[in-house]
Design a protein around this motif. Structure first.
Motif, PDB file in Angstrom:
ATOM      1  N   CYS A 190     -12.481  -7.121   0.139  1.00 53.88           N
ATOM      2  CA  CYS A 190     -11.103  -6.751  -0.174  1.00 53.88           C
ATOM      3  C   CYS A 190     -10.131  -7.182   0.910  1.00 53.88           C
ATOM      4  O   CYS A 190     -10.377  -6.957   2.098  1.00 53.88           O
ATOM      5  N   THR A 191      -9.063  -7.851   0.531  1.00 52.59           N
ATOM      6  CA  THR A 191      -7.964  -8.112   1.451  1.00 52.59           C
ATOM      7  C   THR A 191      -6.785  -7.241   1.048  1.00 52.59           C
ATOM      8  O   THR A 191      -6.685  -6.778  -0.071  1.00 52.59           O
ATOM      9  N   GLY A 192      -5.906  -7.015   1.994  1.00 55.57           N
ATOM     10  CA  GLY A 192      -4.872  -6.009   1.816  1.00 55.57           C
ATOM     11  C   GLY A 192      -3.795  -6.373   0.810  1.00 55.57           C
ATOM     12  O   GLY A 192      -3.495  -7.546   0.558  1.00 55.57           O
ATOM     13  N   GLY A 193      -3.198  -5.344   0.260  1.00 60.70           N
ATOM     14  CA  GLY A 193      -2.092  -5.523  -0.655  1.00 60.70           C
ATOM     15  C   GLY A 193      -0.814  -5.938   0.074  1.00 60.70           C
ATOM     16  O   GLY A 193      -0.605  -5.599   1.236  1.00 60.70           O
ATOM     17  N   VAL A 194       0.014  -6.674  -0.627  1.00 60.75           N
ATOM     18  CA  VAL A 194       1.266  -7.168  -0.053  1.00 60.75           C
ATOM     19  C   VAL A 194       2.438  -6.588  -0.836  1.00 60.75           C
ATOM     20  O   VAL A 194       2.521  -6.749  -2.055  1.00 60.75           O
TER      21      VAL A 194
END
Length: 202
Positions: A190-194
């Motif tokens: 998972c990569t972070g939300g923007v």
């Protein structure tokens, strides 16, 4: 012309935005939802907001998606990038941004007012800001229509310079930060939300 009011929502450039502040005929906006997921930086190395790949993307490829008319209303701003208040990790130099992420200080100011907890920190605040903060629910944001919250990046530095602060899915502030490249390492992917922010000329 849109009817701008504090905490109202509006459509601009193909996204829905929330009004966080209005000053001198300019409004601070943040996307109502998480609009995409990206790493804070494209390599696992010491980095600050000034040099991270997410800032380059937001002020380059993402900014360029707006029409010329819309771009003429986006006002560049000089952002302060303060050190992490708990760990002393460096926030880096001030930056001039057209599109940016909010800082710890800004989310404490604009999503309700939690500044008293920021500047008078509790002794148990080591990993989280304040689990019982009454404004946590105001910081919750979903991704792609989900009904629960996903986590999203802030531009502030985390515990060390390979981490950046984030908003947890429950709205709490992760003051120690998540891994800049992979986000939460435990999930492996998972990569972070923007949630981009900008100042818009009214």
């Amino acid at each position: 012309m849109e009817n701008f009011k504090m905490d109202s929502t509006l459509s601009f450039g193909g996204y829905n935005w929330r009004v966080l502040d209005i000053q001198d005929n300019v409004a601070l906006l943040i996307t109502e939802d998480i609009i995409e997921q990206r790493a804070y930086h494209d390599a696992y190395k010491d980095i600050t907001w000034a040099d991270c790949s997410l800032r380059k993307y937001l002020n380059g490829e993402f900014y360029d998606k707006f029409s010329e008319a819309d771009k003429s209303r986006i006002m560049p701003v000089l952002n302060k990038n303060l050190d992490n208040q708990w760990y002393g990790s460096k926030g880096g130099v001030d930056t001039k941004d057209s599109i940016f992420l909010l800082s710890i200080e800004e989310v404490c100011k604009y999503f309700g007012d939690s500044r008293s907890k920021l500047y008078n920190r509790g002794k148990n605040q080591r990993y989280w800001f304040e689990r019982k903060d009454e404004n946590n629910n105001k910081r919750i944001a979903g991704f792609e229509g989900e009904t629960w919250g996903s986590w999203w990046w802030l531009r502030s530095p985390g515990r060390v310079s390979v981490k950046a602060v984030y908003i947890h899915g429950d709205g709490n502030i992760g003051i120690q930060g998540n891994n800049i490249l992979k986000g939460n390492i435990s999930d492996g992917k998972c990569t972070g939300g923007v949630r981009p922010a900008l100042w818009l000329k009214l």
